[in-house]
Structures are given as structure tokens and as C-alpha cells.
Design a protein around this motif. Structure first.
Motif, mmCIF file in Angstrom:
data_model
loop_
_atom_site.group_PDB
_atom_site.id
_atom_site.type_symbol
_atom_site.label_atom_id
_atom_site.label_comp_id
_atom_site.label_asym_id
_atom_site.label_seq_id
_atom_site.Cartn_x
_atom_site.Cartn_y
_atom_site.Cartn_z
ATOM 1 N N LYS A 20 0.805 -1.225 0.000
ATOM 2 C CA LYS A 20 0.000 0.000 0.000
ATOM 3 C C LYS A 20 0.839 1.277 0.000
ATOM 4 O O LYS A 20 0.530 2.207 -0.738
ATOM 5 N N ARG A 23 2.036 1.803 -3.553
ATOM 6 C CA ARG A 23 0.937 2.294 -4.398
ATOM 7 C C ARG A 23 0.665 3.768 -4.123
ATOM 8 O O ARG A 23 0.545 4.577 -5.052
ATOM 9 N N TYR A 27 0.952 7.050 -6.650
ATOM 10 C CA TYR A 27 -0.138 8.017 -6.846
ATOM 11 C C TYR A 27 0.346 9.443 -6.584
ATOM 12 O O TYR A 27 -0.001 10.374 -7.307
ATOM 13 N N ILE A 60 1.218 1.516 -11.302
ATOM 14 C CA ILE A 60 0.111 1.631 -10.343
ATOM 15 C C ILE A 60 -0.845 0.452 -10.519
ATOM 16 O O ILE A 60 -1.268 -0.170 -9.543
ATOM 17 N N VAL A 63 0.633 -2.813 -9.050
ATOM 18 C CA VAL A 63 0.574 -2.858 -7.583
ATOM 19 C C VAL A 63 -0.862 -3.108 -7.131
ATOM 20 O O VAL A 63 -1.109 -3.952 -6.263
ATOM 21 N N GLN A 64 -1.817 -2.414 -7.742
ATOM 22 C CA GLN A 64 -3.213 -2.603 -7.350
ATOM 23 C C GLN A 64 -3.689 -4.010 -7.674
ATOM 24 O O GLN A 64 -4.428 -4.617 -6.902
#
Length: 93
Positions: A20, A23, A27, A60, A63-64
Motif C-alpha cells: 500500500k 501504491r 499516486y 500503479i 501494484v493494485q
């Protein structure tokens, strides 16, 4: 490619809490880049536009996707545990 190497590296991570922050950092990079491009002065804009972040959305997404996979695995394990408990408690004594 760099994205494939990145995906391979994070695929070994099984702790979503460790993923997290990565990520969130990605962002923040994207958001800062967009803010400078939108509101920065011309010198700053020109410097920032030299930074190659075209693969950032892919990073991104990777990772998500890994976090989502870990969530699915956890949900499946919980479902399995509840099923085993239900079966065990339903057996006549």
C-alpha cells in the motif's frame, strides 16, 4: 521490460500492507507531476516534462492488481475456514 520486471518483483510480496505505501507513493508522484504540468511556471513545466512517467499508470495498475489478488486469496481462505467450521459443527455427535 521495466514494467514486467516490476511486476515480477512485487508478485513475490504477500503482505498487502507492505504494498500500500508503494501504491500511495506512485499516486503521489502522478499527482505531483500533474499539478506541476497544470499550475507550474514555464521553467518548472519544461523540467518536469523531461521526466518520463509514461509507464507510471502501468506500475500503479500492477501494484493494485497484486493487492487485489491478495484480497481475493484472503477472502477465499476465510470462506474455506467458515465452510470447514460449518461442516464440523453440522456433523452429528
Amino acid at each position: 521490460s521495466d514494467v514486467e520486471h516490476f511486476a515480477t518483483e512485487i508478485s513475490t510480496k504477500d503482505d498487502k500492507e507492505a504494498l500500500k505505501p508503494l501504491r500511495d507513493a506512485l499516486y503521489k508522484i502522478r499527482d505531483a507531476y500533474n499539478l506541476v504540468r497544470t499550475f507550474g511556471d514555464e521553467t518548472t513545466k519544461s523540467e518536469v516534462e523531461q521526466i518520463k512517467i509514461d509507464k507510471l499508470p502501468l506500475l500503479i495498475r500492477e501494484v493494485q492488481r497484486r493487492i487485489d489478488l491478495i484480497n481475493q486469496k484472503e477472502a477465499f481462505e476465510q470462506c474455506l475456514i467458515f465452510s470447514l467450521i460449518s461442516i464440523k459443527s453440522a456433523k452429528p455427535k
